[in-house]
Design a protein around this motif. Sequence first.
Motif, mmCIF file in Angstrom:
data_model
loop_
_atom_site.group_PDB
_atom_site.id
_atom_site.type_symbol
_atom_site.label_atom_id
_atom_site.label_comp_id
_atom_site.label_asym_id
_atom_site.label_seq_id
_atom_site.Cartn_x
_atom_site.Cartn_y
_atom_site.Cartn_z
ATOM 1 N N UNK A 34 0.861 -1.170 0.000
ATOM 2 C CA UNK A 34 0.000 0.000 0.000
ATOM 3 C C UNK A 34 0.905 1.230 0.000
ATOM 4 N N UNK A 35 0.682 2.122 -0.953
ATOM 5 C CA UNK A 35 1.498 3.324 -1.133
ATOM 6 C C UNK A 35 0.721 4.529 -0.624
ATOM 7 N N UNK A 36 1.356 5.335 0.246
ATOM 8 C CA UNK A 36 0.690 6.474 0.876
ATOM 9 C C UNK A 36 1.401 7.772 0.503
ATOM 10 N N UNK A 58 0.455 -5.438 5.984
ATOM 11 C CA UNK A 58 0.735 -4.968 4.629
ATOM 12 C C UNK A 58 2.168 -4.453 4.514
ATOM 13 N N UNK A 59 2.617 -4.336 3.291
ATOM 14 C CA UNK A 59 3.909 -3.702 3.003
ATOM 15 C C UNK A 59 3.617 -2.224 2.748
ATOM 16 N N UNK A 60 3.950 -1.394 3.705
ATOM 17 C CA UNK A 60 3.611 0.031 3.643
ATOM 18 C C UNK A 60 4.768 0.808 3.020
ATOM 19 N N UNK A 61 4.484 1.476 1.924
ATOM 20 C CA UNK A 61 5.472 2.288 1.218
ATOM 21 C C UNK A 61 5.011 3.740 1.277
ATOM 22 N N UNK A 62 5.864 4.623 1.723
ATOM 23 C CA UNK A 62 5.523 6.048 1.745
ATOM 24 C C UNK A 62 6.769 6.855 1.390
ATOM 25 N N UNK A 63 6.573 8.007 0.834
ATOM 26 C CA UNK A 63 7.689 8.819 0.359
ATOM 27 C C UNK A 63 7.435 10.295 0.593
ATOM 28 N N UNK A 64 8.523 11.050 0.628
ATOM 29 C CA UNK A 64 8.429 12.507 0.620
ATOM 30 C C UNK A 64 8.301 12.939 -0.839
ATOM 31 N N UNK A 65 7.139 13.476 -1.186
ATOM 32 C CA UNK A 65 6.896 13.928 -2.555
ATOM 33 C C UNK A 65 7.920 15.003 -2.936
ATOM 34 N N UNK A 96 9.814 -2.020 -8.374
ATOM 35 C CA UNK A 96 9.230 -3.236 -8.924
ATOM 36 C C UNK A 96 7.830 -3.519 -8.417
ATOM 37 N N UNK A 97 7.122 -2.454 -8.017
ATOM 38 C CA UNK A 97 5.751 -2.620 -7.513
ATOM 39 C C UNK A 97 4.793 -2.362 -8.667
ATOM 40 N N UNK A 98 4.149 -3.404 -9.139
ATOM 41 C CA UNK A 98 3.294 -3.296 -10.325
ATOM 42 C C UNK A 98 1.805 -3.257 -9.994
ATOM 43 N N UNK A 99 1.448 -3.585 -8.745
ATOM 44 C CA UNK A 99 0.052 -3.552 -8.346
ATOM 45 C C UNK A 99 -0.003 -3.252 -6.850
ATOM 46 N N UNK A 119 -2.596 5.372 -14.935
ATOM 47 C CA UNK A 119 -2.041 4.013 -14.894
ATOM 48 C C UNK A 119 -2.985 3.082 -14.125
ATOM 49 N N UNK A 120 -4.158 2.832 -14.654
ATOM 50 C CA UNK A 120 -5.179 2.069 -13.914
ATOM 51 C C UNK A 120 -4.767 0.649 -13.546
ATOM 52 N N UNK A 121 -3.886 0.028 -14.328
ATOM 53 C CA UNK A 121 -3.508 -1.355 -14.038
ATOM 54 C C UNK A 121 -2.674 -1.473 -12.767
ATOM 55 N N UNK A 122 -2.103 -0.371 -12.299
ATOM 56 C CA UNK A 122 -1.248 -0.400 -11.114
ATOM 57 C C UNK A 122 -2.051 -0.398 -9.813
ATOM 58 N N UNK A 123 -3.224 0.189 -9.825
ATOM 59 C CA UNK A 123 -3.928 0.494 -8.576
ATOM 60 C C UNK A 123 -5.091 -0.460 -8.346
ATOM 61 N N UNK A 124 -5.074 -1.174 -7.221
ATOM 62 C CA UNK A 124 -6.138 -2.125 -6.885
ATOM 63 C C UNK A 124 -7.324 -1.403 -6.230
ATOM 64 N N UNK A 125 -7.015 -0.549 -5.271
ATOM 65 C CA UNK A 125 -8.038 0.240 -4.598
ATOM 66 C C UNK A 125 -7.464 1.624 -4.304
ATOM 67 N N UNK A 126 -8.348 2.600 -4.198
ATOM 68 C CA UNK A 126 -7.938 3.992 -4.030
ATOM 69 C C UNK A 126 -8.512 4.547 -2.729
ATOM 70 N N UNK A 127 -7.674 5.293 -1.993
ATOM 71 C CA UNK A 127 -8.111 5.923 -0.748
ATOM 72 C C UNK A 127 -7.832 7.420 -0.835
ATOM 73 N N UNK A 128 -8.864 8.238 -0.649
ATOM 74 C CA UNK A 128 -8.734 9.687 -0.740
ATOM 75 C C UNK A 128 -9.059 10.319 0.610
#
Length: 280
Positions: A34-36, A58-65, A96-99, A119-128
């Motif tokens: 899950x990317x935040x 989950x494998x939590x991935x987050x970054x400084x934009x 190497x995160x494709x989904x 890139x719709x094929x990358x995202x399984x679910x979306x959180x806003x």
Amino acid sequence: MKELLQKYTNEQSRFLVINGTLLHYRIEGEGEPILLLHGSFSSLHTFDAWAEMLSKQYRVVRLDIVGFGLTGPNSENRYDMEHHLFYLKTFVDALGIKEFYLGGSSLGGWLAWEFTLRYPSYVRKLILLGAAGFLEPNNIPLPFKMARTPLFGRVIKYVVQRNILEQFVREVYYNQDKVTEPLITRYYDLFTREGNPEAFLIMVNEKFKDNTKSLKQINIPTLILWGREDKWIPVQNARRFHDAIPHNRMLIYERVGHLPMEEIPLQTGKALFKFLQEKD
């Protein structure tokens, strides 16, 4: 910069060079990724509480934009949506995160739904969470109004002192008890990181395209989380996303401001777990 690295990195912190920019990110836990994505004035630390909970399953991935946090400015001094999308796409491809599940707060929410469209094929679910993207010239938070005045560009380094930034931070929280001295210090330290004030100024004055008419093309499950007392992006925007995105669930939290994952992490975290574990 050395002091900031010592203060705001930990054993999960990593760095990745993209187009000459040293991007700061963290990966915690094992499982489905899950990317935040954080918002303006912020950093990956805004998801600390969520990451602690989510990383148990989950494998939590987050970054400084780019333009914020320890990542700082990019080499082109460009912060339009195309450039944000380029860095995000390059980042996930490098890992190497494709989904993955994708969540974003404020500006990060805007980037999240634009990425989903592109890139719709990358995202399984979306959180806003208090997501941006509906462009309203008459409803702009104070820091953004200030950044659009000619004089502000010349004096931004001197105007945004700690007490001024504290006012901005207090605007995004309904529960003022959450606004602690360490929190204010973190926001101030990372916003005033070398190059970040100028990057913010450039970003605010970029020409962004209103792409919200395309939201109807998002056909994955979407969770919309919003604070009723959000002063930066009013709650009526939650209803706009709710009306525009075909398959979504909207949760509005009373007595909560712009950052529901910080103000009520346990309550929003439980809602997120339930959403992620439901069958697509």
